[in-house]
Design a protein around this motif. Sequence first.
Motif, PDB file in Angstrom:
ATOM      1  N   UNK A  10       0.592 -16.633   3.707  1.00  0.00           N
ATOM      2  CA  UNK A  10       1.370 -16.089   4.819  1.00  0.00           C
ATOM      3  C   UNK A  10       2.717 -15.554   4.356  1.00  0.00           C
ATOM      4  N   UNK A  11       3.299 -16.208   3.354  1.00  0.00           N
ATOM      5  CA  UNK A  11       4.639 -15.808   2.905  1.00  0.00           C
ATOM      6  C   UNK A  11       4.616 -14.624   1.955  1.00  0.00           C
ATOM      7  N   UNK A  12       3.460 -14.287   1.435  1.00  0.00           N
ATOM      8  CA  UNK A  12       3.370 -13.144   0.511  1.00  0.00           C
ATOM      9  C   UNK A  12       3.577 -11.845   1.282  1.00  0.00           C
ATOM     10  N   UNK A  13       4.612 -11.090   0.901  1.00  0.00           N
ATOM     11  CA  UNK A  13       4.899  -9.843   1.604  1.00  0.00           C
ATOM     12  C   UNK A  13       3.714  -8.897   1.511  1.00  0.00           C
ATOM     13  N   UNK A  27      -4.259   5.620  13.550  1.00  0.00           N
ATOM     14  CA  UNK A  27      -3.959   5.228  12.164  1.00  0.00           C
ATOM     15  C   UNK A  27      -4.307   3.764  11.941  1.00  0.00           C
ATOM     16  N   UNK A  28      -3.879   2.876  12.847  1.00  0.00           N
ATOM     17  CA  UNK A  28      -4.124   1.441  12.692  1.00  0.00           C
ATOM     18  C   UNK A  28      -5.611   1.125  12.791  1.00  0.00           C
ATOM     19  N   UNK A  29      -6.312   1.818  13.669  1.00  0.00           N
ATOM     20  CA  UNK A  29      -7.753   1.603  13.782  1.00  0.00           C
ATOM     21  C   UNK A  29      -8.467   2.015  12.494  1.00  0.00           C
ATOM     22  N   UNK A  31       2.457  -6.600  10.491  1.00  0.00           N
ATOM     23  CA  UNK A  31       1.973  -7.215  11.727  1.00  0.00           C
ATOM     24  C   UNK A  31       0.448  -7.152  11.807  1.00  0.00           C
ATOM     25  N   UNK A  32      -0.127  -6.039  11.327  1.00  0.00           N
ATOM     26  CA  UNK A  32      -1.585  -5.908  11.309  1.00  0.00           C
ATOM     27  C   UNK A  32      -2.203  -6.995  10.423  1.00  0.00           C
ATOM     28  N   UNK A  33      -1.603  -7.236   9.256  1.00  0.00           N
ATOM     29  CA  UNK A  33      -2.109  -8.278   8.372  1.00  0.00           C
ATOM     30  C   UNK A  33      -1.997  -9.660   9.027  1.00  0.00           C
ATOM     31  N   UNK A  34      -0.885  -9.894   9.716  1.00  0.00           N
ATOM     32  CA  UNK A  34      -0.725 -11.177  10.403  1.00  0.00           C
ATOM     33  C   UNK A  34      -1.808 -11.368  11.456  1.00  0.00           C
ATOM     34  N   UNK A  35      -2.145 -10.302  12.165  1.00  0.00           N
ATOM     35  CA  UNK A  35      -3.194 -10.388  13.180  1.00  0.00           C
ATOM     36  C   UNK A  35      -4.557 -10.658  12.549  1.00  0.00           C
ATOM     37  N   UNK A  36      -4.778 -10.100  11.368  1.00  0.00           N
ATOM     38  CA  UNK A  36      -6.065 -10.315  10.692  1.00  0.00           C
ATOM     39  C   UNK A  36      -6.295 -11.792  10.371  1.00  0.00           C
ATOM     40  N   UNK A  37      -5.219 -12.508  10.028  1.00  0.00           N
ATOM     41  CA  UNK A  37      -5.366 -13.906   9.603  1.00  0.00           C
ATOM     42  C   UNK A  37      -4.829 -14.894  10.639  1.00  0.00           C
ATOM     43  N   UNK A  38      -4.622 -14.410  11.861  1.00  0.00           N
ATOM     44  CA  UNK A  38      -4.011 -15.244  12.895  1.00  0.00           C
ATOM     45  C   UNK A  38      -4.811 -16.515  13.161  1.00  0.00           C
ATOM     46  N   UNK A  76       5.217   6.821  13.207  1.00  0.00           N
ATOM     47  CA  UNK A  76       5.729   5.444  13.316  1.00  0.00           C
ATOM     48  C   UNK A  76       7.256   5.378  13.371  1.00  0.00           C
ATOM     49  N   UNK A  77       7.932   6.494  13.104  1.00  0.00           N
ATOM     50  CA  UNK A  77       9.382   6.506  13.210  1.00  0.00           C
ATOM     51  C   UNK A  77      10.110   6.131  11.953  1.00  0.00           C
ATOM     52  N   UNK A  78       9.443   6.164  10.819  1.00  0.00           N
ATOM     53  CA  UNK A  78      10.086   5.867   9.545  1.00  0.00           C
ATOM     54  C   UNK A  78       9.255   4.927   8.693  1.00  0.00           C
ATOM     55  N   UNK A  79       9.533   4.924   7.382  1.00  0.00           N
ATOM     56  CA  UNK A  79       8.769   4.086   6.446  1.00  0.00           C
ATOM     57  C   UNK A  79       8.910   2.608   6.779  1.00  0.00           C
ATOM     58  N   UNK A  80      10.100   2.190   7.192  1.00  0.00           N
ATOM     59  CA  UNK A  80      10.313   0.783   7.532  1.00  0.00           C
ATOM     60  C   UNK A  80       9.459   0.385   8.727  1.00  0.00           C
ATOM     61  N   UNK A  81       9.411   1.250   9.738  1.00  0.00           N
ATOM     62  CA  UNK A  81       8.610   0.955  10.925  1.00  0.00           C
ATOM     63  C   UNK A  81       7.118   0.895  10.581  1.00  0.00           C
ATOM     64  N   UNK A  82       6.681   1.807   9.716  1.00  0.00           N
ATOM     65  CA  UNK A  82       5.281   1.768   9.309  1.00  0.00           C
ATOM     66  C   UNK A  82       4.982   0.471   8.552  1.00  0.00           C
ATOM     67  N   UNK A  83       5.888   0.075   7.655  1.00  0.00           N
ATOM     68  CA  UNK A  83       5.712  -1.149   6.893  1.00  0.00           C
ATOM     69  C   UNK A  83       5.651  -2.365   7.818  1.00  0.00           C
TER      70      UNK A  83
END
Length: 599
Positions: free
Chosen positions: A463-466, A536-538, A589-596, A577-584
């Motif tokens: 979970x802590x791995x960026x 994009x997320x799909x 968040x997508x990864x967090x949802x995958x392993x929720x 997405x409004x910028x590279x930071x927002x996309x990141x």
Amino acid sequence: MKHILFLADRNILIDQTIQQDFAPFGEVMHKIRNRKVERRYEIYLSLYQAVTGNAEWKQIYRQFPPDFFDLVVIDECHRGSAAEDSAWREVLDYFDQATHLGLTATPKEKRAAKGETLIEDPEYNLKYFGNPIYTYSLRQGIEDGFLAPYKVIRIVTDADALGYTPEKGKVDKDGQLVEQRQYNTKDFDRTLILTKRTELVARRVWEYLQATDPMAKTIVFCDDQPHAERMRQSLVNLIPEAAKNRRYVVRITGDDKEGQAQLGYFIDNDEPYPVIATTSRLLSTGVDAKTCKLIVLDQSINSMTQFKQILGRGTRIREDYGKLYFTIMNFKNATRLFQDPEFDGEPVTVHEPRPDESVVPPEETVALDEAGNVQEGARPRDEVDLEASTEEVTATTEVREPEARPRYTIEDVRVRTAVERSQYLDANGRLITEDYRAPLKDQMRKTLRREFASLDDFLRRWSSAERKQAVLDELAGQGVPLAALRQAVPDGEALDVFDLVAHIAFDQPPLSRRERADNVRKRNYFGKYGEDARAVLDALLDKYADHGIADIEDPRVLELPPFDGIGSKTQIRRGIFGGSDKFSEALTELEQMLYQDSA
């Protein structure tokens, strides 16, 4: 139709055509040789090399009028004589008033996707001849009872499953200091030779022949000519008959004239010897070994064309010689190409034996009554017949690839069978795993538990791995690469690395990547995003389900379909997405949802 010209680039292709398919033509047929042209025949067969050459006097095809032939047949046309830069294209251009008919079992090859191993696509045969006018697939041939069904035996060694990393200061048998890095399947028998691995392959081949038919014609495909010689010697050391009869096992390669002299005997249905031929590329295309019952793949194969051509050596049925099927024994994962959509003829049985189990597939899983495995595309100058008898060409040469690295030979590393699996195809063509055991699974469990003290420790670090690629790299550094984890459990290719570790180390029930992706969609997680961002997320979820977490973390993924149809990388990150930071942030968040569900 008065005159026909049949062209090929290997002498064996000409000779077997004369002796077999064209035999009824008898006296009206003539093979061009010794740079002599005779115009009293109706059917002419020739090597390109016999009618062409740099010197004008060697270009004897010009002694025929351009309109002399009504039909020109180009055998094995995938091999490149029709390519625009081919040295032999001039023959086809000269006889351009004739109908040109190309024959090949492999007219098209799927081009490698971005990021995969490069496969050279021999599309020049399609450019020249157009799309095939008639196709008879391997599957149809098997269903019609014309071609032989086949069984597959898959054997993975521990060296192939886990790789091999020499200790610091390791020297090989010649005293060379071995570069310390991880070596895997693509290195074996090229950069690094593990003698005991070669011996294991030879032992399993002989075990199969002993249990079935010690006189069954067998071709062992190796990575190069030296590998073919090592394999020949290992088989000779094992087989009592080979010690008494040097023709029992022979090497048939481009640099071995003695072995080449045995090729005619090997493909002769009525000649018992040679029984086993080791080779690299010489027997891979066109050679018609009708009674071949066993094909052994100890060669790294990335080309669907090459794979299909090799399988073609065993596909003939000969009931009069007791051949109703053939067997493929695979040691370097070449049979993964069965899963490619371009492949069109599945095996009737897939068997991965346990170390203490017979290598012969169990008969009860075989449905024979109902059912009854140069880089391709190289130009002809790279793979040519150089028949050395006066003017004519009679022996085939294979290209030895240049060695970019030193070649090490290590004799004291033990190699064992690692993966044990039995599989079969059900009535719907689905591959069903009947049994799967991995002796190295316990070793992996111990390694993983040294790395992660507990399940909670693993979950915390995951979970802590960026980015999860960091965890993958860490595991590989501990000698447990992703490929090895996937080998250790049934259907491991469909599982996420998270589930592989949690299951192997801590007995947690795994979810497939597809299941995890579907769970995210069910939560309506995308609802807060705009239409383009949802697309994009799909698509990222689909990439994850197909390939895994590392793919969606790779910045280059946005250059691939379907993202390139949505916009450029910059447009997606900034415009959508409004910028590279927002996309990141969205990706995290997508990864967090995958392993929720597992946190």
